[in-house]
Design a protein around this motif. Structure first.
Motif, PDB file in Angstrom:
ATOM      1  N   ASN A 435       4.309   8.395  -1.675  1.00 17.49           N
ATOM      2  CA  ASN A 435       3.838   9.762  -1.447  1.00 17.49           C
ATOM      3  C   ASN A 435       2.347   9.893  -1.742  1.00 17.49           C
ATOM      4  O   ASN A 435       1.607  10.529  -0.982  1.00 17.49           O
ATOM      5  CB  ASN A 435       4.638  10.731  -2.331  1.00 17.49           C
ATOM      6  N   GLN A 436       1.904   9.287  -2.835  1.00 17.24           N
ATOM      7  CA  GLN A 436       0.480   9.373  -3.163  1.00 17.24           C
ATOM      8  C   GLN A 436      -0.380   8.757  -2.062  1.00 17.24           C
ATOM      9  O   GLN A 436      -1.457   9.285  -1.733  1.00 17.24           O
ATOM     10  CB  GLN A 436       0.211   8.639  -4.484  1.00 17.24           C
ATOM     11  N   ILE A 437       0.090   7.656  -1.478  1.00 21.53           N
ATOM     12  CA  ILE A 437      -0.709   6.973  -0.459  1.00 21.53           C
ATOM     13  C   ILE A 437      -0.762   7.769   0.831  1.00 21.53           C
ATOM     14  O   ILE A 437      -1.840   8.020   1.385  1.00 21.53           O
ATOM     15  CB  ILE A 437      -0.154   5.554  -0.197  1.00 21.53           C
ATOM     16  N   VAL A 438       0.398   8.193   1.339  1.00 18.93           N
ATOM     17  CA  VAL A 438       0.432   8.796   2.670  1.00 18.93           C
ATOM     18  C   VAL A 438       0.086  10.278   2.671  1.00 18.93           C
ATOM     19  O   VAL A 438      -0.332  10.820   3.699  1.00 18.93           O
ATOM     20  CB  VAL A 438       1.801   8.574   3.362  1.00 18.93           C
ATOM     21  N   ASN A 439       0.231  10.959   1.521  1.00 23.15           N
ATOM     22  CA  ASN A 439      -0.054  12.390   1.498  1.00 23.15           C
ATOM     23  C   ASN A 439      -1.290  12.768   0.703  1.00 23.15           C
ATOM     24  O   ASN A 439      -1.902  13.799   0.978  1.00 23.15           O
ATOM     25  CB  ASN A 439       1.159  13.160   0.937  1.00 23.15           C
ATOM     26  N   ASN A 440      -1.672  11.951  -0.264  1.00 23.47           N
ATOM     27  CA  ASN A 440      -2.875  12.259  -1.032  1.00 23.47           C
ATOM     28  C   ASN A 440      -4.064  11.421  -0.569  1.00 23.47           C
ATOM     29  O   ASN A 440      -5.060  11.952  -0.090  1.00 23.47           O
ATOM     30  CB  ASN A 440      -2.616  12.044  -2.529  1.00 23.47           C
ATOM     31  N   LEU A 441      -3.951  10.101  -0.670  1.00 22.73           N
ATOM     32  CA  LEU A 441      -5.076   9.251  -0.261  1.00 22.73           C
ATOM     33  C   LEU A 441      -5.431   9.455   1.204  1.00 22.73           C
ATOM     34  O   LEU A 441      -6.608   9.618   1.565  1.00 22.73           O
ATOM     35  CB  LEU A 441      -4.756   7.774  -0.501  1.00 22.73           C
ATOM     36  N   ALA A 442      -4.421   9.429   2.058  1.00 27.26           N
ATOM     37  CA  ALA A 442      -4.673   9.419   3.499  1.00 27.26           C
ATOM     38  C   ALA A 442      -5.215  10.748   4.012  1.00 27.26           C
ATOM     39  O   ALA A 442      -5.969  10.774   4.989  1.00 27.26           O
ATOM     40  CB  ALA A 442      -3.388   9.063   4.251  1.00 27.26           C
ATOM     41  N   LYS A 443      -4.859  11.858   3.383  1.00 27.94           N
ATOM     42  CA  LYS A 443      -5.172  13.169   3.951  1.00 27.94           C
ATOM     43  C   LYS A 443      -6.303  13.908   3.239  1.00 27.94           C
ATOM     44  O   LYS A 443      -6.721  14.971   3.696  1.00 27.94           O
ATOM     45  CB  LYS A 443      -3.916  14.044   3.937  1.00 27.94           C
ATOM     46  N   SER A 444      -6.791  13.389   2.139  1.00 26.70           N
ATOM     47  CA  SER A 444      -7.760  14.158   1.354  1.00 26.70           C
ATOM     48  C   SER A 444      -9.052  14.425   2.119  1.00 26.70           C
ATOM     49  O   SER A 444      -9.590  15.536   2.078  1.00 26.70           O
ATOM     50  CB  SER A 444      -8.070  13.437   0.039  1.00 26.70           C
TER      51      SER A 444
END
Length: 663
Positions: A435-444
């Motif tokens: 979740n951190q990768i696909v929703n936080n890192l990727a979309k920030s």
């Protein structure tokens, strides 16, 4: 309700009052606009304002706050311009996300605020990373982050608190205990009496306050922040409060007993504080009305400006470009642009990775490495062996087993201008940080312009008889996620160059490294620091009959078969899987007309299907035979060597080449 003014001046008490009143008056206006259809959705914080206002005003202006749905007082307390705030809620271009996200799903480094994502819990770990950056830079600062009682049930809550406690990070975790997670009451959320019961289990202090008493919140957070700046450590602060409206306006409040509303109406944070100020002679009726009228005029002016802004005009180029932070790689270390000979040494794949990692640590003093067992032990594959002695334990950090929190901390480090590497002990374990990768890192960056300068290293692949949970090829999970970059080197030269390039790039990069290649493949590798361009494929063998497009271990399988059969084949090593090199694929397809796509990943949903579809769409007139795809079986990876050999695609590769040549 008892208000203890202590030594606070009248000016301070009135300052708190104005900031407490402002979000309440904004909310009352927003509820009207919601009914008029001018705001699409609203999460009310009425009844909870004292927590946001008291804690925000207790901090220094450059200390970061990570708020949630009901923390409007954080934004008004940090003097975020109301016209931009209203434009954000209306989906206008002058909002902080250019109309791409709503509510408080945004951050603003100018005001030192990092907004939420809908998953709630992940932001707690981002706070850890921000606090870690302050510790590393010897800055005496504190970070505040919020969780509701519902969100505190998530695993991210546990991971973030555990990491903060282990690393003694100066974070105040404020739990807004309003008795409900949407409609689910606390008795169905947790079995402990209060959240302060959890603090000692993490080895941290835990305090409980009246979350409706703005003076108590302000005083408590002020004292804690002063202490934590001098003696860094995390604290759990439970604020008891109540939500006077629904989770969001559409959900209503029928599930809440009426007597609770009656009880908590007597504890309204704005009304009780206002009555106390009047009773103490600190506030008079004239000033009370003047404050209200001043705020109302500010609201109306902000709405006037926001209303005049047009809705966004859709622009495909802008939308695609904003998924990534702008970055032009320097040609200085790109060997493809140079012709002079460099000294080289024969290095194994694993040594080349270690070399690139070490030289990147030397080049970027702001780079922090995090992972399980990577410090004293040197990592399970010994890639960071000796790093702690050279760079120190502050930059080479062992982590608890909490992949989500560590990836989130990487984003927090990025917010403070640092670089982070997160090592997954095995690529399979990335599911715990997905979740951190696909929703936080990727979309920030797309959402609010914040890049995620994080490299996630992923030891991957089969061939070692390690079974279903240490052998998966899961790169396709991430090639479907815009905002990420995905690289997968097949040889020692590219292993070092792509890793160095990944650290130069300010965007999140997933770096896949094949475990079987670690000590089985060697090649001359330049001793000096250099980069291999991300997004560029390499033609590792040239031929005129067929084109084999592959990456990772597939490159070695294709080369071995080509040597055995004396194939007149192009073998194209993609090297980067997102973005993959369309020009190189087009060139080899157009030249040979017969194409085979090979990868170790399972066949269904693998990257070969995407590239095959693109070839059929863009190069169809050049094809002389149907596109062939070869991948592993659509099963989990078995443990037994004979079963694993059947799972892998080598034998099916030979058969597919025969079909392609004989078509």
């Amino acid at each position: 309700m008892h208000f203890d003014r202590k030594d606070y001046s009248n000016d301070t008490l009135l300052y708190l009052y104005q900031h407490l009143l402002k979000p309440r008056l904004i909310e009352e206006k927003m509820l009207i606009l919601l009914r008029q259809g001018k705001v699409s959705k609203w999460f009310s914080g009425i009844g909870q304002e004292a927590i946001s206002v008291g804690s925000t005003l207790a901090l220094e202006p450059d200390e970061y706050i990570l708020p949630l749905h009901r923390n409007l007082g954080v934004f008004t307390g940090r003097n975020v311009p109301l016209d931009r705030l209203f434009a954000q809620w209306q989906g206008k271009t002058t909002g902080y996300t250019k109309g791409r996200d709503r509510s408080f799903h945004f951050g603003t480094n100018e005001h030192h605020i990092v907004g939420m994502i809908s998953h709630l819990g992940p932001q707690l770990a981002v706070a850890d990373g921000i606090a870690l950056a302050d510790l590393l830079d010897n800055r005496q600062k504190v970070t505040v982050t919020y969780s509701g009682d519902g969100g505190a049930s998530e695993g991210d809550f546990h991971e973030a608190l555990n990491v903060a406690a282990v690393w003694q990070l100066p974070v105040i975790f404020i739990i807004e205990n309003n008795g409900y997670g949407l409609s689910t009451p606390s008795r169905e959320q947790f079995r402990c009496n209060y959240f302060i019961d959890k603090g000692p289990a993490y080895g941290m202090e835990a305090l409980q306050i009246d979350g409706n008493n703005v003076l108590e919140v302000y005083d408590t957070v002020t004292r804690l922040a002063e202490d934590l700046r001098r003696n860094p450590r995390p604290v759990l602060l439970e604020a008891l409060t109540f939500r006077m409206r629904g989770h969001e306006e559409a959900s209503g409040t029928k599930y809440v007993p009426q007597e609770l509303f009656e009880e908590w109406a007597q504890k309204d944070p704005v009304e009780t504080y206002e009555k106390w100020l009047l009773a103490e002679g600190i506030l008079d009726e004239e000033a009370r009305m003047r404050f209200r009228e001043t705020i109302k005029r500010e609201i109306e002016e902000g709405l006037r400006v926001a209303d005049a802004v047009p809705m966004p005009t859709a622009d495909v180029q802008e939308e695609v470009a904003d998924m990534y932070a702008p970055f032009v790689p320097s040609a200085e270390h790109d060997l493809s642009t140079k012709h002079e000979a460099l000294s080289t040494s024969d290095k194994r794949y694993v040594d080349a990775i270690s070399d690139g990692l070490r030289q990147s640590m030397e080049r970027y003093p702001e780079l922090v490495l995090m992972g399980q067992d990577i410090a004293d032990y040197g990592g399970v594959f010994k890639i960071t062996e000796g790093f702690m002695a050279q760079f120190g334990k502050a930059r080479v950090r062992n982590t608890p087993l909490c992949e989500s929190a560590i990836v989130g901390a990487g984003l927090g480090l990025s917010i403070k201008g640092k670089k982070a590497m997160v090592e997954m002990q095995f690529a399979d374990f990335v599911t715990c940080g997905f979740n951190q990768i696909v929703n936080n890192l990727a979309k920030s960056h797309y959402r609010w312009g914040q890049n995620s300068d994080v490299v996630v290293r992923m030891p991957t692949g089969a061939g070692t008889a390690a079974g279903p949970f240490h052998s998966q090829s899961n790169e396709a999970w991430f090639t479907h996620t815009p905002g990420l970059k995905v690289v997968y080197p097949s040889n020692p030269h590219d292993a070092k160059g792509l890793l160095c390039a990944a650290f130069e790039d300010p965007n999140p990069v997933l770096y896949f490294e094949h475990k079987l290649l670690y000590r089985s493949v060697s090649a001359p590798v330049p001793d000096a620091y250099y980069t291999t361009p991300i997004g560029k494929a390499a033609l590792v063998r040239q031929g005129e009959t067929i084109s084999i497009i592959t990456y990772g271990a597939g490159v070695h399988w294709a080369l071995a078969l080509a040597d055995e059969l004396n194939l007149d084949a192009d073998i194209l090593d993609l090297r980067t899987l997102l973005p993959w090199d369309q020009d190189a694929v087009r060139e080899t397809v157009n030249k040979n007309g017969r194409v085979l796509l090979l990868h170790e990943d399972t066949l269904t949903g693998g990257l070969g299907g995407e590239i095959g579809a693109w070839i059929a769409e863009h190069c169809f007139e050049h094809l002389d035979a149907p596109i062939q795809r070869v991948g592993s079986l659509d099963t989990a990876i078995p443990f037994s060597p004979n079963l694993e050999k059947q799972f892998l695609p080598q034998q099916r590769l030979r058969e597919a080449v025969d079909r392609l040549l004989n078509y």
